[in-house]
Design a protein around this motif. Structure first.
Motif, PDB file in Angstrom:
ATOM      1  N   CYS A  14     -35.378 -11.864  42.896  1.00  0.00           N
ATOM      2  CA  CYS A  14     -35.038 -10.504  43.306  1.00  0.00           C
ATOM      3  C   CYS A  14     -35.265  -9.534  42.151  1.00  0.00           C
ATOM      4  O   CYS A  14     -35.604  -9.942  41.036  1.00  0.00           O
ATOM      5  N   HIS A  16     -33.161  -7.984  40.425  1.00  0.00           N
ATOM      6  CA  HIS A  16     -32.268  -8.207  39.289  1.00  0.00           C
ATOM      7  C   HIS A  16     -32.856  -9.198  38.295  1.00  0.00           C
ATOM      8  O   HIS A  16     -32.681  -9.052  37.088  1.00  0.00           O
ATOM      9  N   CYS A  17     -33.524 -10.203  38.816  1.00  0.00           N
ATOM     10  CA  CYS A  17     -34.176 -11.183  37.944  1.00  0.00           C
ATOM     11  C   CYS A  17     -35.194 -10.465  37.062  1.00  0.00           C
ATOM     12  O   CYS A  17     -35.247 -10.694  35.844  1.00  0.00           O
ATOM     13  N   MET A  19     -35.291  -7.341  36.261  1.00  0.00           N
ATOM     14  CA  MET A  19     -34.616  -6.449  35.312  1.00  0.00           C
ATOM     15  C   MET A  19     -34.052  -7.237  34.131  1.00  0.00           C
ATOM     16  O   MET A  19     -34.150  -6.815  32.978  1.00  0.00           O
ATOM     17  N   HIS A  20     -33.446  -8.387  34.437  1.00  0.00           N
ATOM     18  CA  HIS A  20     -32.882  -9.246  33.405  1.00  0.00           C
ATOM     19  C   HIS A  20     -33.973  -9.694  32.427  1.00  0.00           C
ATOM     20  O   HIS A  20     -33.814  -9.628  31.208  1.00  0.00           O
TER      21      HIS A  20
END
Ligand code: CU
Length: 69
Positions: A14, A16-17, A19-20
């Motif tokens: 996703c 978030h992955c 972004m991380h």
């Protein structure tokens, strides 16, 4: 010398992955840009020394997003 490398990272699921991963790789000295794509699970990194493929791969493995080789 500037290098560009694209990593296929199967654990990306996703935004978030991405972004991380982006945040982590941007902490590395020498990393110029990081662009990730959720649909292809690919992250493209533009970098020069002291960053290196080894340093980038180690950082990705450390946060549990190992690239496929
Ligand atoms: Cu995710």
């Amino acid at each position: 010398m500037m290098a560009t490398k694209t990593y296929l990272i199967p654990n990306i699921s996703c935004a978030h992955c991405v972004m991380h991963i982006t945040n982590r790789l941007n902490e590395i000295e020498g990393v110029k840009s990081v662009e990730g794509d959720v649909s292809t699970k690919e992250v493209t990194v533009e970098f020069s020394e002291p960053a290196s493929d080894e340093v980038i791969v180690a950082a990705l493995e450390e946060i549990n997003y190992p690239p496929r080789r």
